[in-house]
Motif scaffolding. Structure first.
Motif, PDB file in Angstrom:
ATOM      1  N   MET A 107       5.708 -38.703  12.082  1.00 54.80           N
ATOM      2  CA  MET A 107       5.325 -39.916  12.800  1.00 54.80           C
ATOM      3  C   MET A 107       6.144 -41.113  12.355  1.00 54.80           C
ATOM      4  SD  MET A 107       1.594 -41.895  12.949  1.00 54.80           S
ATOM      5  CE  MET A 107       0.871 -40.654  11.959  1.00 54.80           C
ATOM      6  N   HIS A 108       6.494 -41.147  11.076  1.00 54.68           N
ATOM      7  CA  HIS A 108       7.216 -42.301  10.555  1.00 54.68           C
ATOM      8  C   HIS A 108       8.718 -42.212  10.758  1.00 54.68           C
ATOM      9  CE1 HIS A 108       3.434 -43.234   8.218  1.00 54.68           C
ATOM     10  NE2 HIS A 108       3.733 -44.364   8.804  1.00 54.68           N
ATOM     11  N   HIS A 109       9.179 -41.064  11.271  1.00 58.47           N
ATOM     12  CA  HIS A 109      10.630 -40.876  11.398  1.00 58.47           C
ATOM     13  C   HIS A 109      11.301 -41.928  12.278  1.00 58.47           C
ATOM     14  CE1 HIS A 109      14.447 -38.902  11.093  1.00 58.47           C
ATOM     15  NE2 HIS A 109      14.517 -38.761  12.411  1.00 58.47           N
ATOM     16  N   PRO A 110      10.735 -42.231  13.476  1.00 58.21           N
ATOM     17  CA  PRO A 110      11.404 -43.225  14.329  1.00 58.21           C
ATOM     18  C   PRO A 110      11.492 -44.612  13.685  1.00 58.21           C
ATOM     19  CG  PRO A 110       9.713 -42.056  15.564  1.00 58.21           C
ATOM     20  CD  PRO A 110       9.552 -41.654  14.140  1.00 58.21           C
ATOM     21  N   LEU A 111      10.636 -44.865  12.691  1.00 59.52           N
ATOM     22  CA  LEU A 111      10.623 -46.191  12.074  1.00 59.52           C
ATOM     23  C   LEU A 111      11.585 -46.304  10.893  1.00 59.52           C
ATOM     24  CD1 LEU A 111       6.732 -46.597  12.112  1.00 59.52           C
ATOM     25  CD2 LEU A 111       8.339 -47.678  13.662  1.00 59.52           C
ATOM     26  N   GLN A 112      12.294 -45.204  10.580  1.00 57.53           N
ATOM     27  CA  GLN A 112      13.240 -45.249   9.459  1.00 57.53           C
ATOM     28  C   GLN A 112      14.465 -46.079   9.827  1.00 57.53           C
ATOM     29  OE1 GLN A 112      12.582 -43.705   6.377  1.00 57.53           O
ATOM     30  NE2 GLN A 112      10.612 -43.489   7.397  1.00 57.53           N
ATOM     31  N   PRO A 113      14.974 -46.864   8.867  1.00 65.31           N
ATOM     32  CA  PRO A 113      16.240 -47.550   9.141  1.00 65.31           C
ATOM     33  C   PRO A 113      17.361 -46.525   9.347  1.00 65.31           C
ATOM     34  CG  PRO A 113      15.583 -47.783   6.830  1.00 65.31           C
ATOM     35  CD  PRO A 113      14.432 -47.134   7.533  1.00 65.31           C
ATOM     36  N   PRO A 114      18.355 -46.862  10.181  1.00 67.26           N
ATOM     37  CA  PRO A 114      19.393 -45.895  10.570  1.00 67.26           C
ATOM     38  C   PRO A 114      20.049 -45.188   9.376  1.00 67.26           C
ATOM     39  CG  PRO A 114      19.674 -47.940  11.782  1.00 67.26           C
ATOM     40  CD  PRO A 114      18.558 -48.173  10.814  1.00 67.26           C
ATOM     41  N   GLU A 115      20.249 -45.922   8.276  1.00 73.07           N
ATOM     42  CA  GLU A 115      20.969 -45.308   7.149  1.00 73.07           C
ATOM     43  C   GLU A 115      20.130 -44.241   6.452  1.00 73.07           C
ATOM     44  OE1 GLU A 115      20.204 -48.492   7.440  1.00 73.07           O
ATOM     45  OE2 GLU A 115      19.283 -49.308   5.618  1.00 73.07           O
ATOM     46  N   ASN A 116      18.809 -44.259   6.684  1.00 70.00           N
ATOM     47  CA  ASN A 116      17.899 -43.284   6.053  1.00 70.00           C
ATOM     48  C   ASN A 116      17.599 -42.085   6.931  1.00 70.00           C
ATOM     49  OD1 ASN A 116      17.584 -44.803   3.779  1.00 70.00           O
ATOM     50  ND2 ASN A 116      15.378 -45.116   4.002  1.00 70.00           N
ATOM     51  N   LYS A 117      17.911 -42.201   8.220  1.00 69.23           N
ATOM     52  CA  LYS A 117      17.374 -41.234   9.190  1.00 69.23           C
ATOM     53  C   LYS A 117      17.754 -39.789   8.905  1.00 69.23           C
ATOM     54  CE  LYS A 117      15.523 -42.716  13.475  1.00 69.23           C
ATOM     55  NZ  LYS A 117      15.387 -44.148  13.761  1.00 69.23           N
ATOM     56  N   ALA A 118      19.019 -39.554   8.611  1.00 72.96           N
ATOM     57  CA  ALA A 118      19.457 -38.161   8.420  1.00 72.96           C
ATOM     58  C   ALA A 118      18.744 -37.536   7.226  1.00 72.96           C
ATOM     59  CB  ALA A 118      20.965 -38.112   8.240  1.00 72.96           C
TER      60      ALA A 118
END
Lengths: 225, 222
Positions: A107-118
């Protein structure tokens, strides 16, 4: 006041989705009222409808229930999806707390900053395939029954299916090493109430669109409260 | 295997403390095995004792139970601390989820970096005094009974007392606007099993100090 349960949340999955799944699986029709702006949420608060100022809130059987787990426990108990005794409930609780944990991370994945997403995505996949799915694979394999607990359909089956589908949205072949879960997925998806919920036009919500993230952040004032 | 429940966790409050409280309130004696090092945790995992590789784990009634809420629900159900019907249970669940949220904030305070601590402590006090405590104050005032739900002691009462005491550790006079809660605190603290748990020498754990936090971070790789 009797009638259909009424769900108060925003028009997305979030913490309400598991509740939608469980009501649908139980064959219970429900209504929804969406918070589209922060003002909508503030109004619910001001009018005293939210015990702890938070949604999800579900009007059901004369109560304004809040707290996701409380709501799920009530629905499961009422519609006979919580096992037949204390020990079955214990097993169901262990299983659904774990699927909840995995759902929470997804659920929290879309809220991650881009540099953390992978890195975050890799962590979801690792947890799903190393910590959680092996447990359910083994449980089903060991007893050879159709359902996770007590040879009877329960919330554990519903919540596991929900989690499997969310995990597949992260990695479509995430079940490739779990043959028993693949069969389980098909079996539970074919239960008529669930089959109906999986069809387009149902009240099942879509994954969070990137374009909607600012709106969600604004409604819930995420980061500030 | 019958016998006392056995708790597996670090020698501190964390997620196990609410379980200790509930067992103690129910008058159930329990044993503890402490995870003191990373190796202790790895051993529990390798030996297959942790369903999802995590503690808390409680050996009880032939099960190795994990997941804090599952354990608490089982204990509450077994020892008649979960209300008498589905609607009592719904209220109890709502109330304990509220106190869980508040205690969760307090628990994580110790792990915050120093510059975030002050802001988070202020948020905890705000939440306690404007979001959570007013609810329980009103519930008690409205029905005028001794216990939160169904005129009978339940998990909700034990959990609220635990939360009150933790909040008072953040701000000693935090109950000053809440006369009902002050009376409630006095009353529930005097229940014999709870009174015993509140005495020195019980299995109640102290708040985490910096040394303990450092150890916990190592064990759990935080």
């Amino acid at each position: 006041m009797s009638g259909k349960p009424k769900l108060y949340y925003f028009d997305g999955r979030g913490r309400m989705e598991t509740i939608r799944w469980l009501l649908a699986a139980a064959g219970v029709e429900f209504e929804e009222q969406f918070c589209e702006t922060r003002e909508d949420l503030l109004k619910l608060r001001q009018d005293g409808h939210l015990l702890f100022q938070q949604v999800p809130m579900v009007e059901i059987d004369g109560m304004k229930m809040v707290q996701t787990r409380a709501i799920l426990n009530y629905i499961a108990g009422k519609y006979n999806l919580y096992g037949k005794n204390l020990k079955e409930r214990a097993l169901i609780d262990m299983y659904v707390e774990a699927t909840s944990d995995l759902n929470e991370i997804i659920m929290h994945h879309p809220l991650q900053p881009p540099e953390n997403k992978a890195k975050h995505l890799a962590s979801i996949i690792e947890k799903a395939t190393m910590r959680y799915f092996p447990v359910y694979e083994k449980a089903l394999k060991d007893h050879g029954q159709d359902f996770l607990v007590g040879n009877q359909f329960s919330r554990a089956d519903v919540q596991l299916l929900e989690t499997i589908l969310m995990a597949e949205e992260c990695k479509p072949d995430i079940l490739s090493k779990f043959p028993v879960l693949q069969v389980f997925k098909a079996r539970i998806s074919n239960i008529p109430t669930i089959k109906k919920f999986l069809q387009p036009g149902s009240q099942r919500k879509l994954p969070l669109d990137a374009a909607l993230i600012p709106k969600v952040i604004s409604i819930f004032n995420i980061g500030n409260e | 295997m019958a016998g006392k429940p056995k708790l597996h966790y670090t020698k501190g409050r964390g997620k196990m403390e609410s379980i200790r409280w509930l067992l103690a309130a129910a008058g159930v004696e329990f044993e503890e095995q402490f995870v003191e090092t990373k190796e202790d945790l790895e051993k529990l995992r390798k030996d297959g004792h942790l369903l999802f590789q995590q503690v808390p784990m409680v050996e009880i009634d032939g099960m190795k139970m994990v997941q804090t809420r599952a354990i608490l629900s089982y204990i509450a159900g077994k020892y008649n601390l979960y209300g008498k019907d589905l609607k009592d249970r719904a209220l109890i669940d709502m109330y304990v989820e509220g106190t869980t949220d508040l205690m969760g904030m307090i628990m994580y305070l110790a792990f915050q970096p120093p510059d975030a601590k002050e802001k988070n402590l202020a948020l905890i006090i705000e939440r306690a005094t404007t979001r959570y405590f007013p609810v329980y104050e009103k519930v008690l005032k409205d029905h005028g009974q001794e216990f939160l739900v169904g005129n009978h002691v339940s998990w909700a009462d034990v959990h609220l007392l635990e939360a009150i005491l933790m909040a008072e550790e953040c701000k000693p006079d935090i109950l000053s606007p809440f006369p009902q809660l002050k009376a409630f605190k006095g009353r529930i603290s005097n229940i014999p099993t709870i009174k015993k748990f509140l005495q020195p020498g019980s299995q109640r754990k102290p708040p985490a100090d910096d040394k303990f936090i450092a150890e916990v971070k190592k064990i759990f790789n935080i």
